[in-house]
Design an enzyme around this catalytic site. Structure first.
Site, PDB file in Angstrom:
ATOM      1  N   HIS A  66     -16.739  16.839 -14.252  1.00 25.29           N
ATOM      2  CA  HIS A  66     -17.173  15.887 -13.229  1.00 25.29           C
ATOM      3  C   HIS A  66     -18.658  16.061 -12.930  1.00 25.29           C
ATOM      4  O   HIS A  66     -19.189  17.177 -12.944  1.00 25.29           O
ATOM      5  CB  HIS A  66     -16.348  16.040 -11.943  1.00 25.29           C
ATOM      6  N   ASP A  68     -19.962  14.721 -10.005  1.00 25.15           N
ATOM      7  CA  ASP A  68     -20.169  14.724  -8.553  1.00 25.15           C
ATOM      8  C   ASP A  68     -20.177  16.148  -8.009  1.00 25.15           C
ATOM      9  O   ASP A  68     -19.581  17.062  -8.590  1.00 25.15           O
ATOM     10  CB  ASP A  68     -19.120  13.872  -7.840  1.00 25.15           C
ATOM     11  N   ASP A  99     -20.631  24.508 -10.104  1.00 21.65           N
ATOM     12  CA  ASP A  99     -19.516  23.550 -10.020  1.00 21.65           C
ATOM     13  C   ASP A  99     -20.033  22.120 -10.068  1.00 21.65           C
ATOM     14  O   ASP A  99     -20.346  21.533  -9.050  1.00 21.65           O
ATOM     15  CB  ASP A  99     -18.750  23.811  -8.732  1.00 21.65           C
ATOM     16  N   GLU A 133     -14.242  13.917  -8.470  1.00 19.95           N
ATOM     17  CA  GLU A 133     -13.391  15.110  -8.478  1.00 19.95           C
ATOM     18  C   GLU A 133     -13.451  15.827  -7.139  1.00 19.95           C
ATOM     19  O   GLU A 133     -12.447  16.335  -6.655  1.00 19.95           O
ATOM     20  CB  GLU A 133     -13.824  16.068  -9.590  1.00 19.95           C
ATOM     21  N   GLU A 134     -14.633  15.834  -6.531  1.00 24.75           N
ATOM     22  CA  GLU A 134     -14.799  16.526  -5.258  1.00 24.75           C
ATOM     23  C   GLU A 134     -14.285  15.703  -4.078  1.00 24.75           C
ATOM     24  O   GLU A 134     -14.183  16.225  -2.972  1.00 24.75           O
ATOM     25  CB  GLU A 134     -16.281  16.877  -5.032  1.00 24.75           C
ATOM     26  N   GLU A 162     -14.488  23.691 -15.445  1.00 25.56           N
ATOM     27  CA  GLU A 162     -14.628  24.206 -14.082  1.00 25.56           C
ATOM     28  C   GLU A 162     -15.012  25.689 -14.100  1.00 25.56           C
ATOM     29  O   GLU A 162     -14.733  26.411 -15.059  1.00 25.56           O
ATOM     30  CB  GLU A 162     -13.315  24.042 -13.311  1.00 25.56           C
ATOM     31  N   HIS A 348     -19.931  25.669  -4.192  1.00 27.12           N
ATOM     32  CA  HIS A 348     -19.888  25.054  -2.854  1.00 27.12           C
ATOM     33  C   HIS A 348     -20.684  25.845  -1.812  1.00 27.12           C
ATOM     34  O   HIS A 348     -20.718  25.444  -0.648  1.00 27.12           O
ATOM     35  CB  HIS A 348     -18.455  24.858  -2.358  1.00 27.12           C
TER      36      HIS A 348
END
Length: 374
Positions: A66, A68, A99, A133-134, A162, A348
């Site tokens: 992903h 995003d 990520d 995805e997030e 991931e 994150h």
């Protein structure tokens, strides 16, 4: 500068806060097309997705990821701007560094190098990339998988990029994931004056024993591949807006993370039995956000572990820990799915980063896995 690092920097510069792709996929598509991949842009709603492939035979090997990222939060807490890739002491900093823009960059460069060296390779190499995805994950990988199934495209192996590693690159891979189910519970009482409790029915007091029972319940023992099922309350609200009023309702939200030991229906029934035992008047709404999956130690996992051993000199640990990923959508096709990516410690977080030396190793692991599979 290595190709993987260069591509990662280009991706970090794009503020692709979910579901915004911010042009990341255009960069990836242009690179893949330049080495002969066919690409389809598959937008659904405001979400950008693409599907790319090179080759026409089986096995079908998919890289998934992903573009995003989550919001950076308070940018004053970052030592460098979150969307300005910054090198410091052997690490590169920026939102998405772990990520999962590093995984994407490594997968794309590995695929480029592989098809350049093996233009007539066995099998087909593909990419599923989304910008959802997030977020809710409703218009992303799930929709692309539906599209591929409508076209009768059978996937055999999938590597999700991931951040799967714990302390060192390659020390862990995911061979499955627990399911996730949310419950929204309303306990119904009767509003009244706080000085006259006998004329009211306090839903807060009524809930205590049932909530304690739910929190203490041992749902299962887990098994050799999955940890025991987890139940957690994450929000409880009550109150009528004044200090002298017993509220009419209490609202609570909770989450299950569960192994394939249970069906969602079995867990729901257990919760409702406890609520009924304590004679609560309630309403409950369920949302199953993901089913568990387990791919086991199949051919893909075996070759990935071999590649990690050759490049990182580690005996990797296959596990099913952690949250959900888009691998859950791809696993529904019967495809063997593993997750392999960089160290996840700063995903994150403020000052998200990845070790620059790991970028080349990760690219080499993906490349070697392609060699072993084709």
């Amino acid at each position: 500068m290595s190709e993987t690092l260069n591509l990662l920097k280009q991706l970090i510069e794009r503020p692709s806060i979910t579901p915004n792709d911010a042009g990341c996929q255009t960069i990836l598509i242009d690179r893949l097309k330049s080495v002969g991949f066919q690409c389809e842009h598959l937008p659904f709603g405001e979400v950008h997705n693409f599907w790319a492939w090179h080759g026409h035979q089986s096995p079908f090997i998919i890289f998934a990821g992903h573009t995003d990222v989550v919001p950076p939060g308070d940018e004053t807490q970052w030592h460098s701007p979150p969307f300005t890739p910054t090198e410091k002491n052997g690490y590169i900093y920026g939102r998405g560094a772990a990520d999962m823009k590093s995984g994407l960059a490594a997968m794309v460069v590995a695929a480029e190098n592989f098809v350049k060296q093996n233009p007539d390779h066995n099998g087909t190499i593909g990419f599923i990339v989304t910008s959802d995805e997030e977020g809710p994950a409703e218009n992303g990988t799930q929709k692309v998988v539906d599209y591929l199934q409508q076209k009768n495209i059978k996937l055999d192996y999938c590597i999700v990029g991931e951040a799967s590693s714990n302390e060192k690159l390659g020390d862990a891979i995911k061979i499955g994931r627990r399911g996730s189910m949310h419950g929204e519970l309303t306990i119904i009482g009767k509003q009244g004056h706080i000085a006259y409790p006998h004329l009211a029915d306090n839903p807060i007091h009524r809930s205590f024993q049932a909530f304690e029972a739910l929190a203490k319940t041992k749902w299962d023992e887990g098994n050799e591949h999955f940890t025991p099922t987890s139940f957690q309350f994450y929000n409880v609200e009550a109150g009528a807006g004044a200090a002298n009023v017993i509220p009419a309702t209490l609202k609570a939200k909770f989450n299950f993370r569960f192994a394939p030991i249970h069906t969602t229906q079995q867990l729901q029934q257990k919760v409702e039995r406890i609520l009924n035992y304590y004679q609560l008047n309630y309403d409950i709404q369920w949302n199953v956000s993901s089913q568990p999956f387990f791919s086991g130690n199949g051919r893909l996992a075996t070759f990935v572990r071999q590649a990690i051993q050759e490049i990182c000199h580690l005996n990797t640990e296959p596990n099913t820990y952690g949250g959900t990923s888009d691998g859950r959508f791809i696993a529904t096709t019967g495809c063997e799915v593993i997750e392999l990516g960089p160290v996840n410690k700063t995903a994150h977080h403020v000052n998200e980063n990845i070790c620059i030396a790991d970028l080349e190793k990760l690219t080499d692991i993906y490349f070697r896995t392609l060699q072993l599979l084709t």
